[in-house]
Design a protein around this motif. Structure first.
Motif, mmCIF file in Angstrom:
data_model
loop_
_atom_site.group_PDB
_atom_site.id
_atom_site.type_symbol
_atom_site.label_atom_id
_atom_site.label_comp_id
_atom_site.label_asym_id
_atom_site.label_seq_id
_atom_site.Cartn_x
_atom_site.Cartn_y
_atom_site.Cartn_z
ATOM 1 N N PRO A 222 0.726 -1.573 0.027
ATOM 2 C CA PRO A 222 0.084 -0.106 -0.296
ATOM 3 C C PRO A 222 1.111 1.308 -0.230
ATOM 4 C CG PRO A 222 0.029 -0.982 2.049
ATOM 5 C CD PRO A 222 0.959 -2.116 0.725
ATOM 6 N N PRO A 223 0.497 2.198 -0.478
ATOM 7 C CA PRO A 223 1.196 3.541 -1.071
ATOM 8 C C PRO A 223 1.282 3.875 0.424
ATOM 9 C CG PRO A 223 -1.212 3.936 -1.413
ATOM 10 C CD PRO A 223 -1.063 1.961 -1.054
ATOM 11 N N LEU A 224 1.979 3.704 0.775
ATOM 12 C CA LEU A 224 3.479 4.555 2.128
ATOM 13 C C LEU A 224 3.319 6.396 2.209
ATOM 14 C CD1 LEU A 224 6.325 2.859 3.197
ATOM 15 C CD2 LEU A 224 3.940 2.744 3.986
ATOM 16 N N PRO A 225 3.128 7.066 3.492
ATOM 17 C CA PRO A 225 2.895 8.623 3.212
ATOM 18 C C PRO A 225 4.956 9.475 3.089
ATOM 19 C CG PRO A 225 2.146 7.892 5.484
ATOM 20 C CD PRO A 225 2.634 6.646 4.774
ATOM 21 N N GLY A 226 5.358 10.011 2.362
ATOM 22 C CA GLY A 226 6.745 9.910 2.770
ATOM 23 C C GLY A 226 6.249 11.976 3.460
ATOM 24 N N ALA A 227 7.969 12.374 3.236
ATOM 25 C CA ALA A 227 7.701 13.612 4.175
ATOM 26 C C ALA A 227 7.608 14.698 3.290
ATOM 27 C CB ALA A 227 9.757 13.728 4.703
ATOM 28 N N GLU A 228 6.808 14.733 2.414
ATOM 29 C CA GLU A 228 6.492 15.673 1.500
ATOM 30 C C GLU A 228 4.651 15.341 0.768
ATOM 31 O OE1 GLU A 228 8.120 18.267 -0.691
ATOM 32 O OE2 GLU A 228 9.820 17.021 1.061
ATOM 33 N N SER A 229 3.954 14.117 1.653
ATOM 34 C CA SER A 229 3.128 13.997 1.560
ATOM 35 C C SER A 229 1.369 14.728 2.700
ATOM 36 C CB SER A 229 2.280 12.718 1.987
ATOM 37 O OG SER A 229 3.145 11.697 1.258
ATOM 38 N N ASP A 230 0.780 15.582 1.942
ATOM 39 C CA ASP A 230 -0.223 15.825 2.094
ATOM 40 C C ASP A 230 -1.572 15.285 2.473
ATOM 41 O OD1 ASP A 230 -1.357 16.777 0.489
ATOM 42 O OD2 ASP A 230 0.123 18.509 -0.405
ATOM 43 N N LYS A 231 -2.377 15.300 2.153
ATOM 44 C CA LYS A 231 -3.983 15.201 2.485
ATOM 45 C C LYS A 231 -4.238 15.382 1.858
ATOM 46 C CE LYS A 231 -6.294 18.865 4.026
ATOM 47 N NZ LYS A 231 -7.272 19.548 5.218
ATOM 48 N N TYR A 232 -4.254 15.840 0.512
ATOM 49 C CA TYR A 232 -4.312 15.596 -0.934
ATOM 50 C C TYR A 232 -3.833 14.649 -1.896
ATOM 51 C CZ TYR A 232 -7.379 19.640 0.280
ATOM 52 O OH TYR A 232 -8.966 20.208 1.035
ATOM 53 N N ARG A 233 -2.447 14.908 -1.854
ATOM 54 C CA ARG A 233 -1.375 14.303 -2.288
ATOM 55 C C ARG A 233 -1.478 12.658 -2.273
ATOM 56 N NH1 ARG A 233 4.086 17.015 -2.778
ATOM 57 N NH2 ARG A 233 3.459 19.154 -1.805
ATOM 58 N N ARG A 234 -2.126 12.207 -0.512
ATOM 59 C CA ARG A 234 -2.365 10.167 -0.667
ATOM 60 C C ARG A 234 -3.085 9.865 -0.892
ATOM 61 N NH1 ARG A 234 -1.664 9.992 5.069
ATOM 62 N NH2 ARG A 234 -2.339 7.547 4.923
ATOM 63 N N GLY A 235 -4.293 11.363 -1.638
ATOM 64 C CA GLY A 235 -5.554 10.614 -2.042
ATOM 65 C C GLY A 235 -6.728 10.624 -1.107
ATOM 66 N N VAL A 236 -7.509 11.605 -2.174
ATOM 67 C CA VAL A 236 -9.235 11.606 -1.739
ATOM 68 C C VAL A 236 -9.724 10.681 -2.218
ATOM 69 C CG1 VAL A 236 -10.475 13.218 -1.548
ATOM 70 C CG2 VAL A 236 -8.350 14.328 -1.510
ATOM 71 N N VAL A 237 -10.086 10.053 -1.094
ATOM 72 C CA VAL A 237 -11.393 8.883 -1.602
ATOM 73 C C VAL A 237 -12.498 9.515 -1.294
ATOM 74 C CG1 VAL A 237 -11.666 7.234 0.640
ATOM 75 C CG2 VAL A 237 -12.345 6.662 -2.052
ATOM 76 N N GLY A 238 -13.817 8.999 -3.006
ATOM 77 C CA GLY A 238 -15.106 10.074 -2.411
ATOM 78 C C GLY A 238 -16.216 8.446 -2.659
ATOM 79 N N ILE A 239 -17.081 9.049 -1.891
ATOM 80 C CA ILE A 239 -17.890 7.012 -1.382
ATOM 81 C C ILE A 239 -18.952 7.656 -1.349
ATOM 82 C CG2 ILE A 239 -18.609 5.845 0.412
ATOM 83 C CD1 ILE A 239 -15.770 5.665 1.329
ATOM 84 N N LEU A 240 -20.007 7.172 -1.568
ATOM 85 C CA LEU A 240 -21.564 7.195 -2.022
ATOM 86 C C LEU A 240 -21.963 6.248 -1.887
ATOM 87 C CD1 LEU A 240 -20.465 9.092 -6.186
ATOM 88 C CD2 LEU A 240 -21.257 9.953 -3.987
ATOM 89 N N ALA A 241 -22.924 6.168 -0.964
ATOM 90 C CA ALA A 241 -23.571 5.011 0.152
ATOM 91 C C ALA A 241 -24.705 5.270 0.790
ATOM 92 C CB ALA A 241 -21.851 4.323 0.576
#
Ligand SMILES: NC(=O)C1=CN([C@@H]2O[C@H](COP(=O)(O)OP(=O)(O)OC[C@H]3O[C@@H](n4cnc5c(N)ncnc54)[C@H](OP(=O)(O)O)[C@@H]3O)[C@@H](O)[C@H]2O)[C@@H](O)CC1
Ligand SMILES: [K+]
Length: 490
Positions: A222-241
């Motif tokens: 699974p992708p690991l956060p690095g020092a440069e990561s912010d919440k957007y770069r780590r990935g935003v998932v949209g859930i429609l449920a």
């Protein structure tokens, strides 16, 4: 990765290798490996009571030669012949070592009292339901109190598919030669194998690409956060449920995503579902949406969508699914979303990655196929689904299998029967959506999602003292155990 090859591939490699070796070499390698494992399973080989069930093919030959090796170390070896023929050289070797043939009528008693039973009835040449007397012998072996070792494949299990059409041997250990066979990894076949031991007979360099692969922990990244990561770069998932009728699925899918490593989870639904999700997961950014084609506009940017759990199957749900699939983002469709797709397969025509996560019943609707047939032939149907629907397909169940057109099928090795409880599928969809949003391909996200989900379930069911056995779990327990599951991969 563990690799598995179908029978045609095994036979081709065997032919190429055999052409370079003196006759009988491969069978001796196989028999030596089988005898070695058997000896390791016995407290003492000398004086041990061993029964060999031998069919008329080379599988029987392997078992006879292995029996001869054990007899030379002092075991009392008896052979039951199934069918009219026996591998003659193998039988001669066993007799020369002191083993003897007994009548089929005496087989039941001999099997029941044996310390070790070697199943050499059928191997990769077995086809269809076991005939008699094989079926009766297989049932006797399955009930034996001694250790049962299957030679190459438990007889009655189809080596290429894992299909079991009638009686089959329930083994404690399966000793397989050269490469794994898909039927040893996929249920129902896998559940007959016990522990699988692979014996190297030198086939490796002659084998084609695998038909099926099964990831180990180091293959799940699974992708690991690095020092440069912010919440957007780590990935935003949209859930429609969720909807007015069902809200639990929305809470569970969001929980899977929150604990699945997403930088941010956006959740959008009707007011009641939003209220419950906000209450349970304050980490999620929520939006109330109105039904209609413009529903997505209010939600904000995401890198991947999860659509379907608890959504309902009516016109509003259909419109939302249609809107999501019209985007150029990766989309995971689950649950009610799949039911909608079974009447709107046209929505699957798109360029961006689509991941479908059905259980057998949902896949039956999608393919207009029979649920029982899907459960019996999971590999065949998951491949067919990926090809026909032109998507990545994760078929949930006793063995979760994942297919993409023209790729080896991936078989998930984790999980526990306790996972068969309401809501766990919703957790999987949220978790896998988070991995998709983190930048994994649909195939890798599905594979990692299934692996972590199955591992979390095992950790939850095993608790702090797994040696004491497993306990029932809830979908919520799976969410809670996800951080521990991620940690085991480091
Ligand atoms: N490949 C390799 O690299 C190596 C392969 N090796 C070994 O060879 C094995 C394959 O041997 P194989 O080809 O002789 O076939 P095998 O599994 O013994 O079965 C054939 C027999 O089963 C019978 N039979 C079939 N279906 C049945 C049913 N439903 N119910 C009842 N009977 C049924 C069938 O009967 P028939 O149809 O002829 O009447 C025939 O007599 C392989 O698994 C491995 O152990 C190793 O030695 C070395 C390396
Ligand atoms: K066998």
């Amino acid at each position: 990765m563990r690799y598995a090859h179908e029978v045609g591939n095994v036979r081709a490699a065997e032919g190429a290798l055999m052409a370079r070796l003196p006759e009988g070499t491969l069978m001796q390698r196989a028999a030596a490996g089988l005898a070695r494992v058997c000896a390791g399973l016995l407290d003492r080989v000398y004086g041990a009571d061993v029964v060999v069930l031998a069919g008329s093919g080379d599988n029987g030959g392997d078992a006879l030669y292995a029996g001869a090796r054990l007899a030379r170390r002092g075991a009392r070896v008896r052979v039951v012949a199934a069918g009219s023929r026996l591998h003659q050289a193998g039988l001669a070797d066993l007799r020369a070592a002191g083993g003897r043939l007994i009548e089929t009528a005496a087989a039941g008693e001999a099997v029941a009292e044996a310390d070790l039973v070697i199943d050499g009835l059928t191997g990769i040449g077995g086809a269809g339901a076991l005939r008699e007397p094989h079926a009766t012998l297989a049932r006797a072996a399955s009930e034996a109190s001694g250790t049962v070792v299957a030679c190459d494949v438990p007889s009655g299990v189809d080596a290429s598919s894992g299909r079991v059409e009638g009686a089959a041997v329930r083994a404690d250990v399966t000793v397989t030669f050269g490469t794994l066979k898909p039927g040893l990894l996929v249920d129902p076949g896998a559940s007959y194998c016990g522990v699988v031991e692979l014996v190297d007979i030198g086939l490796g360099p002659y084998l084609n690409d695998p038909d099926v692969v099964s990831p180990a922990a180091e293959d799940v990244r699974p992708p690991l956060p690095g020092a440069e990561s912010d919440k957007y770069r780590r990935g935003v998932v949209g859930i429609l449920a969720g909807g007015d009728e069902f809200t639990g699925a929305a809470v569970l899918a969001t929980g899977g995503a929150v604990h699945g490593g997403a930088g941010m989870v956006r959740f959008a639904s009707v007011p009641h579902a939003v209220e419950l999700v906000r209450h349970r997961w304050p980490e999620a950014v929520t939006t109330v949406i109105e039904p209609g084609a413009k529903a997505l506009d209010a939600i904000g940017r995401v890198q991947a969508w999860v659509v379907g759990p608890g959504l309902g199957t009516g016109d509003d749900a259909e419109e939302l699914i249609s809107a999501v699939l019209s985007t150029d983002l990766p989309v995971l469709v689950d649950a009610d979303g799949l039911t909608v797709l079974s009447r709107r397969r046209d929505l699957l025509t798109r360029d961006a990655p689509t991941l479908l996560t059905p259980h057998a019943g949902e896949l039956a609707r999608l393919l207009d196929a029979d649920r029982t047939a899907i459960e019996a032939r999971r590999l065949e149907y998951v491949r067919r689904a990926a090809a026909e629907l032109d998507a990545t397909v994760l078929l949930k169940g006793s063995t979760t299998v994942i297919a993409e057109p023209d790729r080896p099928v991936r078989v998930n090795p984790t999980g526990t029967p306790w996972l068969a409880t309401a809501g766990t599928g919703d957790v999987l969809s949220g978790l896998t959506g988070a991995l998709l949003a983190g930048g994994m391909s649909a195939l890798d996200a599905a594979c990692a999602g299934a692996y972590l989900h199955g591992l979390a379930a095992r950790l939850a069911a095993g608790g702090p003292h797994p040696e004491a056995g497993e306990s029932p779990i809830s979908a919520y327990d799976v969410i809670t155990a996800l951080p521990d599951a991620f940690r085991t991969l480091r």
